[in-house]
Design an enzyme around this catalytic site. Structure first.
Site, mmCIF file in Angstrom:
data_model
loop_
_atom_site.group_PDB
_atom_site.id
_atom_site.type_symbol
_atom_site.label_atom_id
_atom_site.label_comp_id
_atom_site.label_asym_id
_atom_site.label_seq_id
_atom_site.Cartn_x
_atom_site.Cartn_y
_atom_site.Cartn_z
ATOM 1 N N PHE A 212 1.891 -3.510 3.911
ATOM 2 C CA PHE A 212 2.247 -4.818 4.457
ATOM 3 C C PHE A 212 3.735 -5.084 4.194
ATOM 4 O O PHE A 212 4.251 -4.774 3.123
ATOM 5 C CB PHE A 212 1.431 -5.919 3.794
ATOM 6 C CG PHE A 212 -0.007 -6.008 4.267
ATOM 7 C CD1 PHE A 212 -0.477 -5.272 5.341
ATOM 8 C CD2 PHE A 212 -0.905 -6.859 3.623
ATOM 9 C CE1 PHE A 212 -1.787 -5.366 5.757
ATOM 10 C CE2 PHE A 212 -2.226 -6.970 4.043
ATOM 11 C CZ PHE A 212 -2.662 -6.222 5.106
ATOM 12 N N LYS B 104 -9.424 8.000 3.416
ATOM 13 C CA LYS B 104 -9.910 6.665 3.037
ATOM 14 C C LYS B 104 -11.340 6.449 3.510
ATOM 15 O O LYS B 104 -12.051 5.590 2.974
ATOM 16 C CB LYS B 104 -9.000 5.575 3.613
ATOM 17 C CG LYS B 104 -7.647 5.445 2.940
ATOM 18 C CD LYS B 104 -6.862 4.265 3.531
ATOM 19 C CE LYS B 104 -5.499 4.110 2.877
ATOM 20 N NZ LYS B 104 -4.544 5.163 3.280
ATOM 21 N N GLU C 35 -0.460 4.921 14.443
ATOM 22 C CA GLU C 35 -0.078 6.100 13.675
ATOM 23 C C GLU C 35 -0.269 7.376 14.501
ATOM 24 O O GLU C 35 0.578 8.277 14.455
ATOM 25 C CB GLU C 35 -0.883 6.182 12.382
ATOM 26 C CG GLU C 35 -0.399 7.273 11.443
ATOM 27 C CD GLU C 35 -1.060 7.230 10.067
ATOM 28 O OE1 GLU C 35 -0.624 8.001 9.183
ATOM 29 O OE2 GLU C 35 -2.004 6.437 9.880
ATOM 30 N N HIS D 76 -2.346 7.609 7.033
ATOM 31 C CA HIS D 76 -2.664 6.352 6.351
ATOM 32 C C HIS D 76 -4.066 5.898 6.741
ATOM 33 O O HIS D 76 -4.832 5.451 5.881
ATOM 34 C CB HIS D 76 -1.622 5.298 6.694
ATOM 35 C CG HIS D 76 -1.744 4.041 5.905
ATOM 36 N ND1 HIS D 76 -1.699 4.017 4.527
ATOM 37 C CD2 HIS D 76 -1.912 2.744 6.290
ATOM 38 C CE1 HIS D 76 -1.816 2.771 4.101
ATOM 39 N NE2 HIS D 76 -1.964 1.985 5.148
ATOM 40 N N CYS E 269 0.806 -1.220 0.000
ATOM 41 C CA CYS E 269 0.000 0.000 0.000
ATOM 42 C C CYS E 269 0.838 1.269 0.000
ATOM 43 O O CYS E 269 0.305 2.367 -0.124
ATOM 44 C CB CYS E 269 -0.941 -0.015 1.196
ATOM 45 S SG CYS E 269 -2.012 -1.474 1.214
ATOM 46 N N HIS F 268 -9.743 2.269 0.400
ATOM 47 C CA HIS F 268 -8.304 2.010 0.367
ATOM 48 C C HIS F 268 -7.928 1.522 -1.024
ATOM 49 O O HIS F 268 -8.272 0.412 -1.414
ATOM 50 C CB HIS F 268 -7.951 0.962 1.429
ATOM 51 C CG HIS F 268 -6.494 0.823 1.680
ATOM 52 N ND1 HIS F 268 -5.537 1.400 0.886
ATOM 53 C CD2 HIS F 268 -5.812 0.144 2.657
ATOM 54 C CE1 HIS F 268 -4.335 1.104 1.353
ATOM 55 N NE2 HIS F 268 -4.488 0.348 2.428
#
Length: 417
Positions: free
Chosen positions: A403, A337, A316, A305, A165, A342
């Site tokens: 990831f 998002k 985060e 994110h 991502c 996403h």
């Protein structure tokens, strides 16, 4: 080293929020959720039955019908968004040094629909390997960069970035560095993804990564809310034209913003989970600030994110508080998002566009669908909940994590001649 200035002179979009800059920005400022029932395939037996799909996509406006059949959907999204960005930039191909114009494009997955369909067809046969001759070039993630360069004759740097991502943020960062160092004059960069397919939805369901709020898909993506249960899949493409400042100035280009810093880090922690204290997120933002030669107190807005996953959102925000200290309470933070879903490998490019438009327009788009605070998140942090906020945005920071522990931060600055 005498670094070149790098500016954004074009933006092209194929997204759930819309297809033009004005449409996307208007819907983002209004806080429109684009989540709804999946129409790409039959979801009867799937745990998650909704996503943020691109609507009214018309590739034939830019791609010959015969050619489009030789492209996976992710490549069509890439080529159309790149064409739109080039139109906005008003670059004259006949006046460019094409040897100093490049393409760096991203996709986290590439042609997953093509791969799924070809393997399914093979498994239904008698074992004879009858594959479409375009199977491999439709599937590989780098083909979008190649086709964009072929379309425009760009003969400079050309490659793809794949870091889950974080992929398109990596692509933008790489494009920035190629221009800043003087190697290129223009780079088309960004990312595209088309993962609303059975294999992808089923795979993320098996990881328990996706929201399963089928009774209320519009509010399913709810970053920072205590009831969040996973991310909502999105799709599309977003392209940026990065250009060396003097090159852009000489031709009288319209400049959206300037990109001034990038940061890269790794969590080095877990296959899919972020470090619980946000160590990688802290380091990547710190490196971006150092690269931009900025104090932490200069940042006005962070597009986080913020996927709406239980672990990711908290880690985060911890990283933001640890790095920005008291200034964390003066920032605006939002997780867009919540509106567009996403976009996986295209997420960084989509969110870079919204960060750039926040800088240009002095409006912070909201985090929508928030109802109840998570006790693990400081309520004094301004998460721009449910409604856009006007404020001066001179500097915006955009975070993207993937990831494998890949982290990228980009910093955008309000353009001043």
């Amino acid at each position: 080293m005498d670094h070149k200035r790098v500016v954004i002179t074009g933006i092209g979009l194929v997204t759930p929020l819309g297809h033009t800059i004005d449409e996307v920005w208007e819907n983002a400022v209004k806080g429109i959720s684009t989540a709804g029932p999946i129409t790409h395939f039959d979801t009867e037996k799937f745990k998650t039955k909704f996503a943020c799909e691109v609507k009214e996509f018309k590739p034939e406006e830019y791609i010959d019908r015969k050619e489009s059949r030789r492209m996976d959907l992710f490549t069509q999204y890439a080529l159309v968004s790149a064409c739109r960005a080039l139109e906005i930039s008003k670059l004259d191909l006949d006046k460019l040094d094409l040897d100093r114009c490049g393409v760096i494009w991203a996709s986290g997955v590439g042609g997953i629909q093509t791969f799924q369909d070809e393997i399914a067809d093979f498994s239904r046969g008698d074992g004879t390997p009858r594959f479409n001759p375009f199977f491999i070039p439709k599937m590989i993630p780098d083909i979008a960069a190649g086709l964009i360069s072929i379309r425009f004759g760009f003969k400079g740097v050309n490659f793809a970035t794949v870091s889950a991502c974080a992929s398109s943020s990596n692509a933008i960062g790489a494009g920035f560095e190629h221009i800043r160092s003087g190697r290129e004059n223009v780079v088309i960069t960004g990312g595209s993804e088309a993962c609303i397919v059975e294999a992808s939805i089923g795979g993320f369901n098996s990881m328990k990564a996706l929201s399963e709020r089928n009774d209320d898909p519009k509010t399913a993506s709810r970053p920072f809310d205590v009831t969040r249960d996973g991310f909502v899949m999105g799709e599309g493409g977003a392209a940026l034209i990065l250009e060396e400042y003097e090159h852009a100035k000489a031709r009288g280009a319209t400049i959206f913003a300037e990109i001034i810093g990038t940061g890269y880090s790794a969590d080095a922690f877990h296959l899919t989970a972020p470090h619980p204290e946000g160590q990688g997120a802290y380091m990547v933002m710190k490196k971006a600030l150092q690269d931009a030669a900025l104090e932490a107190g200069s940042i006005d807005y962070i597009n986080v994110h913020g996927t709406s996953t239980p672990l990711g959102d908290i880690s985060e925000i911890k990283a933001v508080q640890n790095l920005f200290k008291e200034h964390a309470y003066k920032l605006n933070i939002s997780a867009t998002k919540s509106m567009h879903g996403h976009l996986l490998g295209a997420a960084g490019a989509m969110e870079a566009v919204l960060s750039i438009l926040a800088v240009k327009n002095d409006i912070v788009p909201p985090t929508i669908n928030h109802k109840e605070y998570d006790p693990g998140i400081d309520p004094k942090i301004n998460l721009t909940l449910n409604k856009a906020q006007e404020r001066t945005v001179n500097y915006a920071l955009s975070n993207t994590f993937g990831f494998g522990g890949h982290n990228v931060s980009l910093i955008f600055k309000k353009y001043q001649s």
